[in-house]
Design an enzyme around this catalytic site. Structure first.
Site, PDB file in Angstrom:
ATOM      1  N   HIS A  84       0.832  -1.205   0.000  1.00 24.96           N
ATOM      2  CA  HIS A  84       0.000   0.000   0.000  1.00 24.96           C
ATOM      3  C   HIS A  84       0.870   1.260   0.000  1.00 24.96           C
ATOM      4  CE1 HIS A  84      -3.400   2.609   1.272  1.00 24.96           C
ATOM      5  NE2 HIS A  84      -2.469   3.205   1.993  1.00 24.96           N
ATOM      6  N   GLU A  85       1.881   1.287   0.858  1.00 27.83           N
ATOM      7  CA  GLU A  85       2.751   2.458   0.948  1.00 27.83           C
ATOM      8  C   GLU A  85       3.543   2.654  -0.342  1.00 27.83           C
ATOM      9  OE1 GLU A  85       2.518   4.615   3.307  1.00 27.83           O
ATOM     10  OE2 GLU A  85       1.072   3.372   4.375  1.00 27.83           O
TER      11      GLU A  85
ATOM     12  N   HIS B 267       1.430   4.435  -2.899  1.00 28.86           N
ATOM     13  CA  HIS B 267       1.369   5.892  -2.806  1.00 28.86           C
ATOM     14  C   HIS B 267       2.525   6.547  -3.562  1.00 28.86           C
ATOM     15  CE1 HIS B 267      -2.099   6.505  -0.310  1.00 28.86           C
ATOM     16  NE2 HIS B 267      -1.623   5.810   0.713  1.00 28.86           N
TER      17      HIS B 267
END
Length: 223
Positions: free
Chosen positions: A104-105, A108
């Site tokens: 997820h990170e 980004h």
């Protein structure tokens, strides 16, 4: 006022090189303030095992993983490939869940969300400059204290609902392509929901429970 306006314009047009430069300095600042797990420590070995099989780069930039030895539940990534996972998160979550959070990170970063956050955080810091000489780099325009403040803003940044959902889907696609277990995409959000979104490292928009539901639906669609 003229200087602040020029700094805001500079922030809106930060180049990829500026973003990497600021990310390098921000990451170094946070590393210097943190206790980092040694390369052969149990925490570092576990993280190396977790990320094995995941992409080694994001947007062509090598990823650099480290563990902060803290009880905080958090993780983040920057545009220079700096990925940091906090000890509290690793204690709370199993390997699949930690891997999902990291995906997820990384999402980004890959989707440009961290660059936008960098621009916003830099503008807020640069606006307080008394003056900035023409031609100065983004890093040169910031004092050490402002650089530390910038780093904190980046770590604690809240992304929009659209950005969070896009990063969730990026993580799902990343793990799918790598043929890695995706169940952590559901259970990590379920654990966050139990903690309460107001205390979550994730944005509360949308709520963790809804994000877990979306991941369950994607998993079911893939069966």
């Amino acid at each position: 006022m003229v200087s602040a306006g020029a700094s805001a314009l500079k922030a809106a047009t930060l180049s990829d090189a500026d973003v990497k430069d600021l990310s390098d300095k921000s990451c170094a600042t946070l590393d210097g303030q943190s206790s980092i797990a040694a390369a052969k420590s149990p925490e570092a070995r576990r993280l190396a095992k977790i990320v094995k099989g995941m992409p080694a780069t994001v947007n062509g930039v090598p990823l650099d993983y480290k563990v902060y030895l803290t009880k905080d539940v958090n993780a983040w990534a920057m545009g220079n490939g700096c990925v940091r996972v906090y000890g509290g998160l690793m204690k709370l979550m199993n390997d699949n869940e930690v891997r999902a959070v990291i995906g997820h990170e990384i999402g980004h970063v890959a989707l440009g969300h961290t660059k936008s956050t960098m621009q916003t955080a830099y503008a807020a810091s640069a606006a307080r400059q008394v003056a900035a000489s023409a031609g100065n780099s983004a890093v040169a325009a910031l004092s050490n204290s402002q650089l530390g403040e910038l780093a904190e803003k980046l770590v604690n940044a809240q992304f929009s609902q659209v950005q969070e959902s896009a990063a969730d889907d990026y993580a799902f696609d990343l793990l799918t392509a790598a043929k890695l277990n995706r169940n952590g995409l559901v259970s990590s959000f379920e654990k966050q929901a139990k903690l309460g979104d107001e205390n979550s490292m994730f944005s509360s928009h949308p709520p963790s429970s809804e994000r877990a539901k979306h991941m369950r639906e994607r998993l079911a669609a893939k069966k």
